[in-house]
Design a protein around this motif. Sequence first.
Motif, mmCIF file in Angstrom:
data_model
loop_
_atom_site.group_PDB
_atom_site.id
_atom_site.type_symbol
_atom_site.label_atom_id
_atom_site.label_comp_id
_atom_site.label_asym_id
_atom_site.label_seq_id
_atom_site.Cartn_x
_atom_site.Cartn_y
_atom_site.Cartn_z
ATOM 1 N N SER A 183 -10.302 -35.384 38.225
ATOM 2 C CA SER A 183 -10.969 -34.088 38.260
ATOM 3 C C SER A 183 -10.779 -33.362 36.938
ATOM 4 O O SER A 183 -9.671 -33.344 36.390
ATOM 5 N N LYS A 184 -11.857 -32.761 36.436
ATOM 6 C CA LYS A 184 -11.774 -31.979 35.202
ATOM 7 C C LYS A 184 -10.913 -30.719 35.408
ATOM 8 O O LYS A 184 -10.388 -30.159 34.456
ATOM 9 N N ARG A 185 -10.753 -30.310 36.668
ATOM 10 C CA ARG A 185 -9.926 -29.130 36.967
ATOM 11 C C ARG A 185 -8.479 -29.348 36.520
ATOM 12 O O ARG A 185 -7.762 -28.386 36.215
ATOM 13 N N LEU A 186 -8.072 -30.603 36.438
ATOM 14 C CA LEU A 186 -6.700 -30.904 36.029
ATOM 15 C C LEU A 186 -6.437 -30.477 34.589
ATOM 16 O O LEU A 186 -5.294 -30.222 34.216
ATOM 17 N N ILE A 187 -7.487 -30.409 33.774
ATOM 18 C CA ILE A 187 -7.321 -29.946 32.390
ATOM 19 C C ILE A 187 -6.808 -28.510 32.382
ATOM 20 O O ILE A 187 -5.928 -28.139 31.599
ATOM 21 N N ASP A 188 -7.360 -27.675 33.285
ATOM 22 C CA ASP A 188 -6.920 -26.288 33.372
ATOM 23 C C ASP A 188 -5.451 -26.213 33.795
ATOM 24 O O ASP A 188 -4.681 -25.384 33.286
ATOM 25 N N GLU A 189 -5.077 -27.073 34.740
ATOM 26 C CA GLU A 189 -3.686 -27.092 35.205
ATOM 27 C C GLU A 189 -2.751 -27.562 34.089
ATOM 28 O O GLU A 189 -1.649 -27.040 33.930
ATOM 29 N N LEU A 190 -3.213 -28.544 33.341
ATOM 30 C CA LEU A 190 -2.416 -29.023 32.205
ATOM 31 C C LEU A 190 -2.244 -27.907 31.176
ATOM 32 O O LEU A 190 -1.138 -27.691 30.652
ATOM 33 N N ALA A 191 -3.316 -27.191 30.902
ATOM 34 C CA ALA A 191 -3.254 -26.090 29.941
ATOM 35 C C ALA A 191 -2.301 -24.997 30.428
ATOM 36 O O ALA A 191 -1.555 -24.403 29.630
ATOM 37 N N ALA A 192 -2.296 -24.744 31.730
ATOM 38 C CA ALA A 192 -1.399 -23.716 32.280
ATOM 39 C C ALA A 192 0.059 -24.124 32.104
ATOM 40 O O ALA A 192 0.911 -23.295 31.730
ATOM 41 N N ALA A 193 0.358 -25.393 32.366
ATOM 42 C CA ALA A 193 1.733 -25.869 32.202
ATOM 43 C C ALA A 193 2.131 -25.864 30.730
ATOM 44 O O ALA A 193 3.260 -25.488 30.380
ATOM 45 N N ALA A 194 1.200 -26.272 29.863
ATOM 46 C CA ALA A 194 1.486 -26.259 28.418
ATOM 47 C C ALA A 194 1.708 -24.828 27.935
ATOM 48 O O ALA A 194 2.517 -24.582 27.028
ATOM 49 N N ALA A 195 0.995 -23.867 28.557
ATOM 50 C CA ALA A 195 1.155 -22.466 28.180
ATOM 51 C C ALA A 195 2.568 -21.969 28.490
ATOM 52 O O ALA A 195 3.106 -21.109 27.779
ATOM 53 N N VAL A 196 3.169 -22.507 29.545
ATOM 54 C CA VAL A 196 4.550 -22.145 29.879
ATOM 55 C C VAL A 196 5.476 -22.565 28.735
ATOM 56 O O VAL A 196 6.338 -21.788 28.297
ATOM 57 N N ALA A 197 5.286 -23.804 28.244
ATOM 58 C CA ALA A 197 6.097 -24.286 27.123
ATOM 59 C C ALA A 197 5.863 -23.436 25.878
ATOM 60 O O ALA A 197 6.811 -23.114 25.145
ATOM 61 N N ALA A 198 4.601 -23.056 25.634
ATOM 62 C CA ALA A 198 4.286 -22.216 24.471
ATOM 63 C C ALA A 198 4.901 -20.829 24.615
ATOM 64 O O ALA A 198 5.404 -20.247 23.645
ATOM 65 N N LEU A 199 4.876 -20.296 25.830
ATOM 66 C CA LEU A 199 5.477 -18.982 26.084
ATOM 67 C C LEU A 199 6.979 -19.012 25.802
ATOM 68 O O LEU A 199 7.534 -18.069 25.221
ATOM 69 N N ILE A 200 7.622 -20.082 26.193
ATOM 70 C CA ILE A 200 9.068 -20.210 25.950
ATOM 71 C C ILE A 200 9.342 -20.290 24.447
ATOM 72 O O ILE A 200 10.384 -19.803 23.980
ATOM 73 N N LEU A 201 8.429 -20.864 23.676
ATOM 74 C CA LEU A 201 8.583 -20.880 22.218
ATOM 75 C C LEU A 201 8.592 -19.444 21.679
ATOM 76 O O LEU A 201 9.425 -19.091 20.836
ATOM 77 N N ILE A 202 7.668 -18.628 22.178
ATOM 78 C CA ILE A 202 7.615 -17.220 21.758
ATOM 79 C C ILE A 202 8.892 -16.497 22.167
ATOM 80 O O ILE A 202 9.479 -15.725 21.387
ATOM 81 N N VAL A 203 9.357 -16.778 23.397
ATOM 82 C CA VAL A 203 10.596 -16.162 23.882
ATOM 83 C C VAL A 203 11.777 -16.592 23.015
ATOM 84 O O VAL A 203 12.647 -15.783 22.672
ATOM 85 N N THR A 204 11.806 -17.861 22.649
ATOM 86 C CA THR A 204 12.893 -18.396 21.820
ATOM 87 C C THR A 204 12.967 -17.671 20.485
ATOM 88 O O THR A 204 14.045 -17.229 20.047
ATOM 89 N N ILE A 205 11.826 -17.541 19.827
ATOM 90 C CA ILE A 205 11.796 -16.882 18.514
ATOM 91 C C ILE A 205 12.115 -15.401 18.643
ATOM 92 O O ILE A 205 12.901 -14.841 17.858
ATOM 93 N N THR A 206 11.557 -14.755 19.656
ATOM 94 C CA THR A 206 11.796 -13.311 19.855
ATOM 95 C C THR A 206 13.262 -13.037 20.171
ATOM 96 O O THR A 206 13.877 -12.128 19.598
ATOM 97 N N ALA A 207 13.834 -13.839 21.088
ATOM 98 C CA ALA A 207 15.240 -13.647 21.459
ATOM 99 C C ALA A 207 16.154 -13.881 20.270
ATOM 100 O O ALA A 207 17.170 -13.192 20.100
ATOM 101 N N GLY A 208 15.767 -14.842 19.446
ATOM 102 C CA GLY A 208 16.576 -15.125 18.263
ATOM 103 C C GLY A 208 16.533 -13.992 17.263
ATOM 104 O O GLY A 208 17.554 -13.633 16.657
ATOM 105 N N LYS A 209 15.367 -13.416 17.069
ATOM 106 C CA LYS A 209 15.207 -12.339 16.087
ATOM 107 C C LYS A 209 15.834 -11.024 16.560
ATOM 108 O O LYS A 209 16.493 -10.314 15.789
ATOM 109 N N LEU A 210 15.643 -10.712 17.853
ATOM 110 C CA LEU A 210 16.081 -9.406 18.352
ATOM 111 C C LEU A 210 17.525 -9.393 18.832
ATOM 112 O O LEU A 210 18.251 -8.425 18.623
ATOM 113 N N PHE A 211 17.942 -10.487 19.488
ATOM 114 C CA PHE A 211 19.255 -10.482 20.144
ATOM 115 C C PHE A 211 20.202 -11.554 19.615
ATOM 116 O O PHE A 211 21.295 -11.712 20.147
#
Length: 603
Positions: free
Chosen positions: A271-299
């Motif tokens: 199903s092509k719908r799985l691409i959206d699910e894959l993107a959502a899971a990948a977005a979690v990993a990308a969000l954690i990258l932002i959190v990692t950099i932000t936490a490192g800079k601020l705290f």
Amino acid sequence: MKTIKAKQRKYENPWDLKSDKTVPLVPQFIFFFLMLVSLMLPNLIFSGVSWYDTLHIMKWAWTMVPVALISITGGVILAVYGTKRTDFRLDAFGAAWFALVIYVSIQPLWVNITGLSTYTKEWFFFATLFTAYVFCYNLFNGEKMLRIALWGSIVNASLNTVFAEILIRNLNEPFWFIMNVPGNYIGNTGQQEMFGLWLGIAVMNGIFLHTAYYALNKENPGKFTAVRRANIFFLAVNAWGLWNSTTRGGMIAMVLGVIVMALSIYRCGKSKRLIDELAAAAAVAALILIVTITAGKLFDVGRASSLVQKTGDMAVNFTKIGNRDQIWKSTFGVIKQYPVGGVGIGHYKWHYLNGQREAMNTDPDMRWQFTYWAHNEYLQWQAEFGVFGTFVLLVGGLLWLGCYINTLRQKKPMSDSVIWACSFVFLIGFDAIFSRPFHRIEIIIWLPLALAISNRFFMPKRLRIPMEKIEAAGRILGVLFVGTALLGLAYLLDGCIADKRMRAATLTNNAQLQRALIEKARESIMERDEAEVLLAKHLLVVANSTKNPEDMKAAELQLIKAYQVRPEAKQLVDIYNTAIRLNDEETRKKYYPLLERAISDQK
């Protein structure tokens, strides 16, 4: 009224030698249990302080012993019942792999094997991967079992991330089950590049499971909701560990694996719908990258500054390829000196300094360094295997890639397991350009599984060996499986005993007892090289204590022997300094060329 008695069928035992019924190559519950142990546990295990080798020896045991037990069980059944009764299969890829095992077995006929321990370890390492491929090709065919294995990997990686956080804060002392390497963000993997690669694998596995459970949840609404949420939690933890590992090769390899996964789903998924699910899971990993950099800079939490610095350095100094350019030049020097037959498996490190001298002839500005690894598995493969081994690797790789591309072109429907397998092969294949995954059995054991799953799906039938027509060859192969596994287990047991003796030698202050324990350890094929190095250290300490010229000469001779069987930069320096102290001009001149640049750099 007559009663008609139903005829009772006589039960036929499928294990009866006279029966023609099919028998399993390995009983399924035995195979899956042992294979899951080999896949799921070793990255969390290390030897500990009770061993001389505090890291590897138990990783080898927990990875290779289960495969050996599978090999013994399957080998006996194959030898007794034959290929028809067991439905034993072998494809051209497996046959090529077997040819490489034969090749490295006869390589000592033309290669000077200096370190027997290193050669035999590499041989059993290579044979284990071949065995795992053959049995996974025949037996590993369950989507559910693959999901269990992937769950094992993501939980393992999350625990390793927790261990890494404890280590970086120097809080590991109360926890005996965490490696005693405070200040290092490596968990129980023992090495930063391998920690990053393992986390990259786990992140990709988590993204895959998210898509797989979406499809299952759609078929059974609500049944897998909790499982998907738990997977997202572990995905976030593993993404945090990956970004904080600052391992660029593992990160980029993970991204490539996810891209290949998306491509496979888009062209051949359910199903092509799985691409959206894959993107959502990948977005979690990308969000954690932002959190990692932000936490490192601020705290000042995490390792964001190191990640940003290393990434920036990679962009600015791209041509240095993470300071690997000079190692690769030296590796080309080794290849140039031994282009056809190679230097022998495991023997790259013996020839590195000579290759470096060759490279310095064309690049005088190179700095002196010593390494065991080419940090590019393909270059090291060429250096150690020579032309034949490289040809088989190239043909096998291109064959697999051609089959994958052809599958995409035809839009042939792929199962979930095949999609994962293809992504994993690309992930490892890319990481091998910059790192050494082929030299860590606890990680690379996943590659035979991925290759087996994908090859069983898209390798053309004409490339499968008709094993049912060559029963004798199949039975001989079964005997080889059993014999090699038994030999390997005996080899490992003998090595473990020798390792314990060396550990005991390091704990005693009695010089005579220490020497006796080391001498016993030298009898082990597996640990002989390590024992020779330990003996050199022992004799050097004795000589420095007695100040006796004869003791110093004995230490020098043992240092030279130790360097020949297991080269280390420190031993090379010790040989040179000892020769100076003894006024041994011949030895000094012999080893000076290998240290010339290092000595001049210090001046």
